[in-house]
Scaffold this active site. Structure first.
Site, mmCIF file in Angstrom:
data_model
loop_
_atom_site.group_PDB
_atom_site.id
_atom_site.type_symbol
_atom_site.label_atom_id
_atom_site.label_comp_id
_atom_site.label_asym_id
_atom_site.label_seq_id
_atom_site.Cartn_x
_atom_site.Cartn_y
_atom_site.Cartn_z
ATOM 1 N N HIS A 127 0.851 -1.196 0.000
ATOM 2 C CA HIS A 127 0.000 0.000 0.000
ATOM 3 C C HIS A 127 0.887 1.246 0.000
ATOM 4 C CE1 HIS A 127 -4.122 1.708 1.115
ATOM 5 N NE2 HIS A 127 -3.317 2.761 1.054
ATOM 6 N N HIS A 141 1.262 4.950 -2.443
ATOM 7 C CA HIS A 141 0.746 5.763 -3.547
ATOM 8 C C HIS A 141 1.882 6.465 -4.281
ATOM 9 C CE1 HIS A 141 -3.633 5.632 -2.486
ATOM 10 N NE2 HIS A 141 -3.133 5.312 -1.295
ATOM 11 N N ASP A 154 1.779 9.108 -6.201
ATOM 12 C CA ASP A 154 1.730 10.561 -6.080
ATOM 13 C C ASP A 154 1.938 11.034 -4.653
ATOM 14 O OD1 ASP A 154 -0.683 9.139 -5.893
ATOM 15 O OD2 ASP A 154 -1.890 10.925 -6.077
ATOM 16 N N HIS A 163 -9.827 0.577 -0.277
ATOM 17 C CA HIS A 163 -9.644 1.399 0.915
ATOM 18 C C HIS A 163 -10.917 1.297 1.763
ATOM 19 C CE1 HIS A 163 -6.272 3.361 -1.137
ATOM 20 N NE2 HIS A 163 -5.984 3.996 -0.019
ATOM 21 N N GLU A 208 -11.014 3.059 7.391
ATOM 22 C CA GLU A 208 -10.090 4.123 7.789
ATOM 23 C C GLU A 208 -10.913 5.301 8.295
ATOM 24 O OE1 GLU A 208 -6.300 6.691 6.027
ATOM 25 O OE2 GLU A 208 -7.789 5.878 4.629
ATOM 26 N N ASP A 259 2.059 3.960 2.807
ATOM 27 C CA ASP A 259 0.955 4.770 2.292
ATOM 28 C C ASP A 259 1.464 5.889 1.386
ATOM 29 O OD1 ASP A 259 -1.653 5.448 1.813
ATOM 30 O OD2 ASP A 259 -2.042 6.304 3.777
#
Length: 356
Positions: free
Chosen positions: A20, A22, A24, A208, A211, A295
């Protein structure tokens, strides 16, 4: 081995797997500064160190929506072929330098079309950059394999389009799918058509969930949409009372559904109060298939080595615990079984044996 005596240099040498992370959210601050200058985008500061600190401070709000808002500046510099090639290549090299041997990188192609790139062009360019990074890492003696998860943005109407893209590129480096973005108010079942399509085409996906929203989000992701993994999932603890598992928590544990847990990020978004009390430790001890993840490395100011170090120092983890979550990640990777088995037997286990 006493957890408090684990040497940070040893932690960096340990083979790591991250599911997991990202694209960006993991740019180098200096790269953001340089690319922003080339396109005339205004940043909060043009000093790389100050920009790195700004990201962490801005994200450290305890609010998922504000956390997501920090991506404005990274996305701004990822709209051209040049920007995507550079950031994708550097992404891989940074992982390799941190001891990562397997990673799944996720991003939403629809967010990278402001300068006119088509969806196919975005995916092809990112894959080209990732391949260049993997080639350089291998040549440097630090090989890392990176698979891609394409994301649909759950608050927009292009999720099915992103799912079609994942199907189209599943033999070109894309290993799965995800939905990202603001969780609360945008349930995964809103995009059931996309998930049904992915299941028909045998493309695995994570969602996702658990959370910013609680048990209903996890239940929908698993029981309605059919997710094979859960992104974050920290609020599964709401279905555990005095160590006794409710039906949903039992389903997650018993069927070995991987939870992609991100301790530092969860502190920033208010999903956990401290590393010491983060649910990942209790869930690990209860036998859940927890995995450790970053993350967003820039936004959270972290690396896999740092996440490991925090758990060792503040939650009493041992190297054996770190090996367990690394094996969990590889076992739940969106790779064919024989490739996962080889990665465990040829890379992860020997790497831990050599480090110890």
């Amino acid at each position: 081995m006493n957890a408090t005596r684990v040497d940070p240099t040893l932690l960096r040498r340990l083979p790591k797997a991250v599911l997991h992370d990202h694209l960006d959210g993991g740019l180098r601050p200096a790269t953001v500064v340089e690319l922003a200058a080339e396109i005339g985008h205004t940043l909060p500061t043009t000093d790389p160190d100050e920009l790195a600190a700004w990201y962490v401070e801005a994200a450290d709000s305890g609010d998922l929506v504000r956390y997501i808002a920090t991506f404005e500046h990274t996305l701004a510099v990822m709209q051209t072929r040049e920007g995507l090639l550079r950031t994708a290549e550097e992404y891989v090299l940074d992982l390799a330098a941190d001891g990562v041997v397997y990673a799944e990188v996720r991003y939403a192609p629809e967010l990278m079309q402001r300068a006119g790139l088509g969806l196919d062009e975005v995916v092809e360019t990112v894959q080209e950059g990732l391949a260049a990074g993997m080639a350089k890492a291998a040549a440097a003696g630090t090989p890392v394999r990176v698979g891609t998860l394409l994301c649909g943005m759950r608050m927009f109407d292009r999720v099915r389009e992103a799912a079609d893209l994942a199907v189209a590129f599943r033999d070109a480096g894309v290993v799965g799918f995800d939905i990202a973005g603001a969780e609360d108010g945008f349930p995964p079942a809103d995009h059931l058509d996309a998930f049904e399509h992915l299941r028909r085409e045998s493309v695995p996906f994570t969602i996702h969930a658990g959370e910013a929203h609680g048990l209903p989000s996890i239940h929908q992701a698993l029981q309605v949409c059919g997710a094979q993994r859960i992104g974050h999932g920290v609020r599964i603890t709401e279905d555990i009372v005095d160590g006794k598992l409710g039906r949903l928590a039992g389903w997650v544990r018993d069927r070995r559904i991987a939870l992609e847990m991100c301790p530092t990020s969860n502190l920033q978004t208010g999903c956990a109060t401290s590393i010491a009390e983060h649910p990942i430790t209790a869930l690990k001890d209860l036998g859940f298939r927890v995995t450790l993840n970053t993350d967003n490395r820039l936004v959270s100011g972290t690396t896999m080595t740092r996440e490991m170090e925090l758990l060792v120092e503040q939650a009493g983890w041992t190297v054996e615990d770190l090996r367990t979550v690394t094996l969990n990640a590889v076992k739940s990777a969106f790779l064919p079984f024989d490739e996962r088995k080889a990665l465990i037997e040829d890379v992860v286990l020997p790497g831990y044996a050599a480090a110890l």
